[in-house]
Design a protein around this motif. Structure first.
Motif, mmCIF file in Angstrom:
data_model
loop_
_atom_site.group_PDB
_atom_site.id
_atom_site.type_symbol
_atom_site.label_atom_id
_atom_site.label_comp_id
_atom_site.label_asym_id
_atom_site.label_seq_id
_atom_site.Cartn_x
_atom_site.Cartn_y
_atom_site.Cartn_z
ATOM 1 N N HIS A 191 14.866 11.915 -3.584
ATOM 2 C CA HIS A 191 14.233 12.923 -4.429
ATOM 3 C C HIS A 191 15.169 13.243 -5.588
ATOM 4 N N GLY A 192 14.565 13.627 -6.713
ATOM 5 C CA GLY A 192 15.322 13.964 -7.917
ATOM 6 C C GLY A 192 14.588 13.496 -9.164
ATOM 7 N N ARG A 193 15.232 13.661 -10.326
ATOM 8 C CA ARG A 193 14.617 13.259 -11.592
ATOM 9 C C ARG A 193 14.804 11.767 -11.809
ATOM 10 N N ASP A 194 13.736 11.125 -12.273
ATOM 11 C CA ASP A 194 13.811 9.692 -12.529
ATOM 12 C C ASP A 194 14.177 9.439 -13.989
ATOM 13 N N ALA A 195 14.094 8.171 -14.412
ATOM 14 C CA ALA A 195 14.486 7.802 -15.782
ATOM 15 C C ALA A 195 13.579 8.438 -16.825
ATOM 16 N N ASP A 196 12.319 8.723 -16.459
ATOM 17 C CA ASP A 196 11.387 9.341 -17.407
ATOM 18 C C ASP A 196 11.525 10.856 -17.443
ATOM 19 N N GLY A 197 12.390 11.405 -16.618
ATOM 20 C CA GLY A 197 12.559 12.860 -16.595
ATOM 21 C C GLY A 197 11.639 13.583 -15.638
ATOM 22 N N ASP A 198 10.798 12.839 -14.905
ATOM 23 C CA ASP A 198 9.898 13.469 -13.935
ATOM 24 C C ASP A 198 10.641 13.706 -12.611
ATOM 25 N N PHE A 199 10.168 14.697 -11.871
ATOM 26 C CA PHE A 199 10.703 14.906 -10.522
ATOM 27 C C PHE A 199 9.890 14.052 -9.562
ATOM 28 N N ARG A 200 10.611 13.317 -8.723
ATOM 29 C CA ARG A 200 9.942 12.358 -7.848
ATOM 30 C C ARG A 200 10.495 12.504 -6.426
ATOM 31 N N LEU A 201 9.575 12.617 -5.469
ATOM 32 C CA LEU A 201 9.906 12.645 -4.044
ATOM 33 C C LEU A 201 9.340 11.383 -3.417
ATOM 34 N N THR A 202 10.203 10.511 -2.932
ATOM 35 C CA THR A 202 9.765 9.231 -2.381
ATOM 36 C C THR A 202 10.251 9.100 -0.945
ATOM 37 N N ALA A 203 9.453 8.431 -0.159
ATOM 38 C CA ALA A 203 9.818 8.184 1.242
ATOM 39 C C ALA A 203 9.229 6.863 1.671
ATOM 40 N N TRP A 204 9.957 6.191 2.558
ATOM 41 C CA TRP A 204 9.464 4.961 3.179
ATOM 42 C C TRP A 204 9.570 5.105 4.671
ATOM 43 N N LEU A 205 8.463 4.823 5.344
ATOM 44 C CA LEU A 205 8.399 4.958 6.793
ATOM 45 C C LEU A 205 8.064 3.600 7.406
ATOM 46 N N PRO A 206 8.759 3.204 8.473
ATOM 47 C CA PRO A 206 8.480 1.903 9.099
ATOM 48 C C PRO A 206 7.100 1.880 9.751
ATOM 49 N N TRP A 207 6.431 0.755 9.583
ATOM 50 C CA TRP A 207 5.091 0.564 10.157
ATOM 51 C C TRP A 207 5.077 -0.822 10.790
ATOM 52 N N ALA A 208 5.271 -0.872 12.071
ATOM 53 C CA ALA A 208 5.365 -2.149 12.763
ATOM 54 C C ALA A 208 3.979 -2.776 12.911
ATOM 55 N N VAL A 209 4.004 -4.094 13.002
ATOM 56 C CA VAL A 209 2.749 -4.823 13.226
ATOM 57 C C VAL A 209 2.343 -4.668 14.667
ATOM 58 N N SER A 210 1.124 -4.199 14.905
ATOM 59 C CA SER A 210 0.647 -4.010 16.282
ATOM 60 C C SER A 210 0.422 -5.357 16.924
ATOM 61 N N SER A 211 0.889 -5.449 18.207
ATOM 62 C CA SER A 211 0.781 -6.710 18.958
ATOM 63 C C SER A 211 -0.607 -6.873 19.527
#
Length: 412
Positions: free
Chosen positions: A392-412
């Motif tokens: 989270h924080g300001r990006d190159a364009d000056g916008d505030f950005r909250l990003t997250a990545w969550l693992p999603w396993a392939v179902s067997s």
């Protein structure tokens, strides 16, 4: 430690403190003591009968005639004193020790007393009594010699009987110690299991309370937003005022319900089996969350690029919902009037990406709505526990950005 604090137990093993008052006999104790008393009394009768019969082939050698009455009296006293062996085993052994010099009828009672000391008192005390009996067998043989048996044979029989008593007592002692050890281990295991359950219950309540805090903060921010609109637009049409008032009323009612749930979770009694109610949102509830913010006047743009939304695991979907909720709440607090963009993307194997962005407000972030400052901390903890990443924080364009990545396993 006060010895009176030790629980009453009819069998005190070595190292235990003797209770201040005598333990009560159980029915089993009464039965055992009665049988031992009868056994010792039976031996008194048999030995005395042999002594007075003077049968040259079977009678015991009684020595001088005056020993017959003294021996009978000693045997009866020692047998009657067996009822005191549980409370004063060592004292009883010391008091009856002189009888080993001459008494035949007290033999069974003396062996029972030695057995009791070996089982329930320090081993050195019991072995000292055994040694005393072995040593006094020499004066006994001198006072009451057996013409049909040499000295070494009489000593061998004495050592054999004492050895049998010691072996039996040590077996019983070891078995009792094993039972007590297993019982103590079981009690400790049960206490540790209860402690683990209590800790798990506390952790679960804390987790639920944190989730409810996120929900409550979202509701309160909606209330503040609508109240601010009414404050700055007192000349608004009656229809808009009524609609805003209705949203405020509904949000306040929902916030009160959420607050009751939080208080109920935190005040839940120990050991309660009732499962507290908790919010269980999923990724499919994000559109309703966005619609709620739009009704509050927030301009929200949604980009949904999730390939299989129905296959998102419940835990991952719930975390994504909380991240979007926190992002929208922060945007309403710190950038009122800004356009908020919510982007969801990903699929099985690639993970689930969540992004909430809004332009940086002119003049710096607004602080009209107070907060606890722990919202992003809670989101970071949630993402970390799920094995994901958060930024989270300001990006190159000056916008505030909250990003997250969550693992999603392939179902067997």
């Amino acid at each position: 430690m006060n010895s009176a604090a030790v629980p009453d137990h009819p069998w005190l093993l070595p190292g235990s403190l003797v209770p201040a008052r005598a333990p009560r006999r159980t029915p089993r104790d009464w039965f055992v003591d009665g049988m031992l008393f009868l056994l010792a009394l039976l031996w008194v009768a048999v030995a005395h009968d042999d002594a007075i019969s003077r049968d040259p082939e079977f009678a015991l050698n009684i020595g001088p005639d005056w020993l017959i009455g003294a021996d009978l009296l000693a045997g009866l006293l020692a047998t009657g004193a067996l009822w005191l062996r549980r409370r004063w085993p060592v004292g009883l052994a010391v008091a009856t020790a002189p009888l080993t010099f001459f008494s035949v009828t007290a033999g069974a009672a003396l062996l029972i007393v030695i057995f009791t000391v070996l089982v329930h008192r320090p081993l050195r005390v019991g072995l000292a009594l055994v040694a005393w009996n072995a040593v006094t067998s020499l004066p006994y043989i001198a006072i009451r010699p057996d013409p049909a048996m040499p000295l070494w044979a009489a000593m061998a029989w004495t050592v054999l009987f004492l050895g049998i008593v010691v072996a039996w007592a040590l077996f019983v002692r070891a078995r009792r110690q094993l039972v007590l050890s297993l019982r103590d281990r079981a009690e400790r295991a049960e206490a540790e299991q209860q402690l683990r359950l209590d800790q798990a219950r506390h952790l679960e309540r804390g987790r639920i309370a944190r989730e409810m805090h996120d929900v409550l903060a979202h509701r309160i921010s909606l209330l503040s937003l609508h109240a601010g609109a009414l404050e700055f637009r007192p000349d608004a049409p009656p229809e808009e005022v009524a609609r805003a008032a209705g949203v405020i009323r509904a949000s306040a009612h929902t916030a009160l319900q959420d607050l009751r749930e939080v208080i109920g979770v935190l005040r839940a009694e120990e050991g309660s089996e009732a499962t507290p109610e908790r919010p269980q949102p999923t990724l499919g509830d994000v559109p309703a969350l966005v619609a709620e913010s739009r009704e509050a006047g927030v301009r929200v743009s949604v980009v949904d690029e999730v390939t299989e939304p129905a296959g998102v695991p419940a835990a991952i979907g719930r975390s994504a919902y909380r991240i979007v909720q926190e992002g929208l709440t922060n945007a309403r607090k710190h950038a009122p009037g800004a356009v908020v963009t919510v982007r969801l993307a990903g699929g099985p194997g690639d993970g689930l990406a969540v992004e909430i962005s809004n332009p940086w407000p002119v003049g710096g972030p607004a602080t009209a709505i107070p907060g606890t400052g722990t919202g992003l901390v809670g989101v970071a903890e949630r993402v970390s526990l799920a094995g994901g990443r958060l930024g989270h924080g300001r990006d190159a364009d000056g916008d505030f950005r909250l990003t997250a990545w969550l693992p999603w396993a392939v179902s067997s």
